[in-house]
Design a protein around this motif. Structure first.
Motif, PDB file in Angstrom:
ATOM      1  N   ASP A 233       3.082  12.467 -13.016  1.00 48.52           N
ATOM      2  CA  ASP A 233       4.536  12.621 -12.946  1.00 48.52           C
ATOM      3  C   ASP A 233       5.120  12.102 -11.637  1.00 48.52           C
ATOM      4  N   TRP A 234       4.326  12.124 -10.572  1.00 55.76           N
ATOM      5  CA  TRP A 234       4.834  11.661  -9.280  1.00 55.76           C
ATOM      6  C   TRP A 234       3.707  11.029  -8.492  1.00 55.76           C
ATOM      7  N   ASN A 235       3.823   9.763  -8.235  1.00 50.52           N
ATOM      8  CA  ASN A 235       2.797   9.006  -7.533  1.00 50.52           C
ATOM      9  C   ASN A 235       3.267   8.782  -6.096  1.00 50.52           C
ATOM     10  N   PRO A 236       2.502   9.229  -5.082  1.00 53.35           N
ATOM     11  CA  PRO A 236       2.952   9.103  -3.698  1.00 53.35           C
ATOM     12  C   PRO A 236       2.732   7.714  -3.115  1.00 53.35           C
ATOM     13  N   LEU A 237       2.118   6.806  -3.859  1.00 54.11           N
ATOM     14  CA  LEU A 237       1.762   5.502  -3.327  1.00 54.11           C
ATOM     15  C   LEU A 237       2.777   4.447  -3.749  1.00 54.11           C
ATOM     16  N   TYR A 238       3.252   3.670  -2.790  1.00 50.19           N
ATOM     17  CA  TYR A 238       4.159   2.577  -3.090  1.00 50.19           C
ATOM     18  C   TYR A 238       3.346   1.345  -3.478  1.00 50.19           C
ATOM     19  N   GLY A 239       3.974   0.411  -4.160  1.00 44.32           N
ATOM     20  CA  GLY A 239       3.270  -0.766  -4.642  1.00 44.32           C
ATOM     21  C   GLY A 239       2.824  -1.677  -3.513  1.00 44.32           C
ATOM     22  N   GLU A 240       1.578  -2.112  -3.569  1.00 44.18           N
ATOM     23  CA  GLU A 240       1.035  -3.051  -2.590  1.00 44.18           C
ATOM     24  C   GLU A 240       0.520  -4.286  -3.329  1.00 44.18           C
ATOM     25  N   PRO A 241       0.793  -5.493  -2.795  1.00 43.26           N
ATOM     26  CA  PRO A 241       0.381  -6.711  -3.496  1.00 43.26           C
ATOM     27  C   PRO A 241      -1.128  -6.912  -3.449  1.00 43.26           C
ATOM     28  N   PHE A 242      -1.693  -7.334  -4.578  1.00 37.31           N
ATOM     29  CA  PHE A 242      -3.134  -7.548  -4.641  1.00 37.31           C
ATOM     30  C   PHE A 242      -3.438  -8.732  -5.535  1.00 37.31           C
ATOM     31  N   GLU A 243      -4.643  -9.271  -5.373  1.00 36.45           N
ATOM     32  CA  GLU A 243      -5.146 -10.319  -6.262  1.00 36.45           C
ATOM     33  C   GLU A 243      -6.659 -10.190  -6.365  1.00 36.45           C
ATOM     34  N   VAL A 244      -7.153 -10.100  -7.575  1.00 36.24           N
ATOM     35  CA  VAL A 244      -8.585 -10.151  -7.858  1.00 36.24           C
ATOM     36  C   VAL A 244      -8.850 -11.503  -8.498  1.00 36.24           C
ATOM     37  N   PRO A 245      -9.488 -12.440  -7.789  1.00 39.53           N
ATOM     38  CA  PRO A 245      -9.683 -13.784  -8.349  1.00 39.53           C
ATOM     39  C   PRO A 245     -10.742 -13.789  -9.443  1.00 39.53           C
ATOM     40  N   ALA A 246     -10.757 -14.870 -10.194  1.00 40.47           N
ATOM     41  CA  ALA A 246     -11.654 -14.971 -11.340  1.00 40.47           C
ATOM     42  C   ALA A 246     -13.120 -14.860 -10.935  1.00 40.47           C
ATOM     43  N   ALA A 247     -13.491 -15.498  -9.820  1.00 44.51           N
ATOM     44  CA  ALA A 247     -14.896 -15.472  -9.399  1.00 44.51           C
ATOM     45  C   ALA A 247     -15.348 -14.058  -9.084  1.00 44.51           C
ATOM     46  N   THR A 248     -14.485 -13.289  -8.443  1.00 44.63           N
ATOM     47  CA  THR A 248     -14.833 -11.907  -8.117  1.00 44.63           C
ATOM     48  C   THR A 248     -14.878 -11.055  -9.377  1.00 44.63           C
ATOM     49  N   ALA A 249     -13.936 -11.260 -10.272  1.00 51.26           N
ATOM     50  CA  ALA A 249     -13.957 -10.519 -11.535  1.00 51.26           C
ATOM     51  C   ALA A 249     -15.256 -10.774 -12.286  1.00 51.26           C
ATOM     52  N   ARG A 250     -15.692 -12.031 -12.321  1.00 52.85           N
ATOM     53  CA  ARG A 250     -16.946 -12.357 -13.006  1.00 52.85           C
ATOM     54  C   ARG A 250     -18.136 -11.709 -12.318  1.00 52.85           C
ATOM     55  N   THR A 291      -0.026  -2.995  -7.006  1.00 53.86           N
ATOM     56  CA  THR A 291      -0.745  -1.834  -7.524  1.00 53.86           C
ATOM     57  C   THR A 291      -0.244  -0.548  -6.886  1.00 53.86           C
ATOM     58  N   ARG A 292      -0.140   0.483  -7.717  1.00 54.87           N
ATOM     59  CA  ARG A 292       0.119   1.838  -7.243  1.00 54.87           C
ATOM     60  C   ARG A 292      -1.004   2.757  -7.724  1.00 54.87           C
ATOM     61  N   ALA A 293      -2.183   2.195  -7.968  1.00 57.67           N
ATOM     62  CA  ALA A 293      -3.311   2.978  -8.474  1.00 57.67           C
ATOM     63  C   ALA A 293      -3.581   4.161  -7.546  1.00 57.67           C
ATOM     64  N   PHE A 294      -3.566   5.346  -8.103  1.00 64.12           N
ATOM     65  CA  PHE A 294      -3.734   6.596  -7.366  1.00 64.12           C
ATOM     66  C   PHE A 294      -5.019   7.237  -7.875  1.00 64.12           C
ATOM     67  N   VAL A 295      -6.098   7.114  -7.113  1.00 63.20           N
ATOM     68  CA  VAL A 295      -7.419   7.535  -7.558  1.00 63.20           C
ATOM     69  C   VAL A 295      -7.685   8.964  -7.102  1.00 63.20           C
ATOM     70  N   THR A 296      -7.829   9.842  -8.061  1.00 62.90           N
ATOM     71  CA  THR A 296      -8.102  11.257  -7.800  1.00 62.90           C
ATOM     72  C   THR A 296      -9.287  11.686  -8.654  1.00 62.90           C
ATOM     73  N   PRO A 297      -9.849  12.859  -8.366  1.00 60.11           N
ATOM     74  CA  PRO A 297     -10.955  13.334  -9.209  1.00 60.11           C
ATOM     75  C   PRO A 297     -10.567  13.480 -10.670  1.00 60.11           C
ATOM     76  N   ARG A 298      -9.326  13.854 -10.947  1.00 61.16           N
ATOM     77  CA  ARG A 298      -8.911  13.971 -12.348  1.00 61.16           C
ATOM     78  C   ARG A 298      -8.897  12.614 -13.036  1.00 61.16           C
ATOM     79  N   ARG A 299      -8.445  11.601 -12.307  1.00 63.26           N
ATOM     80  CA  ARG A 299      -8.388  10.257 -12.885  1.00 63.26           C
ATOM     81  C   ARG A 299      -9.768   9.653 -13.002  1.00 63.26           C
ATOM     82  N   GLY A 300     -10.603   9.808 -11.943  1.00 70.65           N
ATOM     83  CA  GLY A 300     -11.923   9.208 -11.920  1.00 70.65           C
ATOM     84  C   GLY A 300     -11.872   7.736 -11.558  1.00 70.65           C
ATOM     85  N   VAL A 301     -13.048   7.117 -11.470  1.00 63.86           N
ATOM     86  CA  VAL A 301     -13.146   5.692 -11.150  1.00 63.86           C
ATOM     87  C   VAL A 301     -13.976   5.000 -12.225  1.00 63.86           C
TER      88      VAL A 301
END
Length: 358
Positions: A233-250, A291-301
């Motif tokens: 319902d409330w995410n304390p994180l503001y959006g930060e720019p990111f890029e995951v390139p194709a080589a890293t994804a692979r 990304t505003r990904a907010f990683v908590t124990p409830r969310r998991g990784v």
């Protein structure tokens, strides 16, 4: 298996005074890669030096690092009520920045700016657009020119009151810095040197890069949603720019498929990888955006198996991420061990490698 029934008290601990890294290790008589390294596997916690990192990793492990470079993002500014310090956090394009106006390195705001107020930074004029919702210390400002040019002319690295003295921008660049854009250094990678990288390669450990331009971290403070379970319902994180390139994804997807460990170097890398994860396909895809990904124990990784990071303050979102990756008991034990051994906190401090139990 991580704990999901968390309370705010689970993220609390007493950190004695005197454990701040007030200077870079080089100014304390150490090599950059000679900071201490705490290695945690379940209930086991070993003490080492960072240059020994390869000894704790296996052939085939994949380290994922952030290649963002640090900006001289702290600037003198003038507003309706006089002079103040402006820490530029995140560039949203078109001259629009999210900033943190402060009284000084040791004195946060809010300082009383209002929407419509005009401020000056170096030769630029900016107009306050709005405060960030529910975070009054952060403000959107639209500038009439290139704020990055003003940083070159008048900026310094962001610093806070625990540092003994200002440091040059070079002290805030990591071995992997290639794409300038972070307000604050992605500090988990600071202890890496060519010596460390060569040892990792010799041990058969892979290294892949992604980019996340980190904003200000001064808001890493107590967050009640860790207790209430209302992250959705409330995410304390503001959006930060990111890029995951194709080589890293692979590379990450292949490691996960083959049962090899993926170790994120820094909380920024965790957030970027989680934002690039395709749950339906069970793989990491090339991705970019904010990304505003907010990683908590409830969310998991879903992606990282381990994390290389620094020491984090009590009751923070970063600490919640560690709990999500390793579980409450492992992290509590690790921090007890770190405090007992006098580990140092903050961007010039010591390191913590969290690995899954064998």
């Amino acid at each position: 298996m991580t704990d999901v029934g968390m309370e705010l008290a689970d993220f609390s601990f007493d950190r004695p005074s005197g454990l701040d890294a007030t200077l870079p290790p080089e100014a304390r008589g150490l090599a950059r890669d000679d900071v201490r390294l705490l290695v945690s596997r379940g209930g086991e916690h070993a003490h080492a030096r960072f240059f020994e990192l390869a000894e704790f990793l296996d052939p085939g492990d994949l380290l994922v690092v952030n290649d963002s470079g640090t900006l001289a993002a702290s600037l003198p500014a003038t507003g309706p009520d006089g002079e103040f310090l402006l820490n530029a956090s995140t560039d949203y394009g078109g001259g629009l920045w999210l900033v943190e106006p402060r009284f000084g390195p040791a004195e946060p705001g809010p300082i009383g700016l209002r929407p419509g107020d005009e401020i000056s930074v170096s030769a630029l004029v900016g107009r306050v657009v709005a405060h960030y919702p529910e975070i009054p210390r952060l403000t959107f400002v639209r500038f009439d020119g290139d704020l990055r040019e003003a940083m070159v002319d008048a900026g310094e690295p962001i610093r806070y009151g625990y540092l003994a003295e200002p440091q040059p921008l070079s002290a805030y660049q990591t071995h992997f810095a290639a794409r300038p854009g972070s307000a604050e250094m992605p500090s988990a990678a600071r202890p890496f040197t060519e010596r460390v990288v060569e040892r990792l390669r010799g041990a058969g450990v892979g290294i892949a890069t992604l980019t996340l331009h980190a904003g200000v971290s001064s808001l890493e403070v107590e967050y009640d949603a860790l207790e209430c379970g209302c992250e959705d319902d409330w995410n304390p994180l503001y959006g930060e720019p990111f890029e995951v390139p194709a080589a890293t994804a692979r590379a990450v997807t292949a490691a996960k498929r083959d049962g090899r460990r993926v170790v994120a170097v820094g909380t920024t890398v965790v957030r970027a990888l989680e934002s690039a994860f395709d749950a339906d396909g069970g793989s990491v895809r090339p991705a970019s955006g904010f990304t505003r990904a907010f990683v908590t124990p409830r969310r998991g990784v879903a992606v990282p198996d381990g994390l290389l990071t620094g020491m984090h303050d009590p009751e923070t979102t970063h600490l919640a991420m560690l709990h999500a990756i390793a579980g409450r008991e492992t992290i509590r034990g690790a921090y007890d061990a770190a405090i007992a051994a006098g580990y140092l906190w903050h961007e010039f401090g010591d390191s913590h490698l969290v690995l899954p139990e064998r």
